[in-house]
Design an enzyme around this catalytic site. Sequence first.
Site, PDB file in Angstrom:
ATOM      1  CG  HIS A 115      -5.599  -2.808  -0.592  1.00 41.27           C
ATOM      2  ND1 HIS A 115      -4.846  -2.290  -1.628  1.00 41.27           N
ATOM      3  CD2 HIS A 115      -5.192  -2.144   0.531  1.00 41.27           C
ATOM      4  CE1 HIS A 115      -4.028  -1.359  -1.163  1.00 41.27           C
ATOM      5  NE2 HIS A 115      -4.213  -1.253   0.139  1.00 41.27           N
ATOM      6  CG  ASP A 148      -1.950   1.084   1.251  1.00 45.76           C
ATOM      7  OD1 ASP A 148      -2.889   1.101   0.438  1.00 45.76           O
ATOM      8  OD2 ASP A 148      -1.772   1.978   2.104  1.00 45.76           O
TER       9      ASP A 148
END
Length: 328
Positions: free
Chosen positions: A305, A106
Site C-alpha cells: 500500500h 491513499d
Amino acid sequence: MQPEPTTGLRHRTVEVPAGRLHLVEQGTGPLVLLVHGFPESWYSWRRQLPALAAAGYRAVAIDVRGYGRSSKPAATEAYRMLDLVEDNAAVVRALGEERAVVVGHDWGSNIAAVSALLHPETFRAVGLLSVPYAPPGGPRPTDVFGPIGGPEQEFYVSYFQEPGRAEAEIEPDVRGWLAGFFAALSGDTLPAPDQADPHFVARGGQLRDRFPDGPLPAWLSEDDLDVYAAEFERTGLTGALNRYRNMDRDWEDLASHRGVPIKQPSLFIGGALDASTTWMSDAIEAYPTTLPGLSASHILEACGHWIQQERPDEVNGLLTDWLATLAD
C-alpha cells in the site's frame, strides 16, 4: 540509519480555510502538489520531493489539516472532503500560482481526485496512488461498510467511525501501533493469505491484534518511524481519523457530481499486493469512462500500500515521465 536527508527543503505555513497549513517545498518550475494519506504526513513524500525538483518542478508536500504542523479544527465535520479540497486550492493561491498538478496517495488520492473534479481551472492534471478513482455516487458508505465482515468481525472503516474508540487503542502506544499498521499493509511484511486479515477487527478486539509481529518493512527505518510517531504523539489521532468520520457527509455533499468523470490528464499507480487495488479492480476497469484523460495505469508487482515509499525509484520515474508529457 538516519532519516532521509532534508537538504534543500523549505518549510513554511500558509493561510487556508482551516487556519494554517504546513507545507514543505523543493525546486522551481511548474507546481506539483503532493497530498498524503492515513496515517502519514508530508514526510511520506520525502523521496519524491528531491526527484521532482531535479526534474524541473516546484514540488510541494502538505500536512493535510489535522496532521503534523497544520491547524487541527475541533469539529468532526471540519474534515469533510469539500473543506480539504478548498485547502488545496488555497495552497495553490498562497504560493502565488494559478494552476498545479495534484498527486495524492491513499486518502490523499481521493482528495486529489475531488480537487481535480471540483476545480478543473486550478488542477490541470491529477496523479492517483494506491486508491483508484471511483466517481461520487452509489449507496451511503456506512451502509456498505457496516455489513462487511459479518457477525464475527468489523471492517476497519466502521471501527474508525465512533469518536474516541480507535484513539483509545492507538494513542497509548502510537509508535508501536504505527509500526504494526505500516507492516500490515507493506508488500514485504503483510500477513500471509492464510492469516487473519488486518483490515478487520474481531468483535470485542482491536485492530492491532492482527498486525504482524516481526521486523519493520524494508522501506521504514527506525528513525523514519520516529518522525511519524513524534508527530502523532504531539497531535493525537483524532484529526486524522475524522477523515473517515465524514464519509457519509461527503456522499451527501457530492451528490450533484455522482458519476461525473475527471477529464484532465491523469495517472494511476497501484500495488499488486494492495487491497485498495484488488478490492477496487472494477474502478480500475472503468477508467476509460471515469478517467477519459488517463495517460497510463501501472500496477507494481510485489508492492503493497505505501507505494511511493516502498518503490520510490519506480514511482519517481513514472511520475516524472508522466509530468513531462503535460503542457505547462
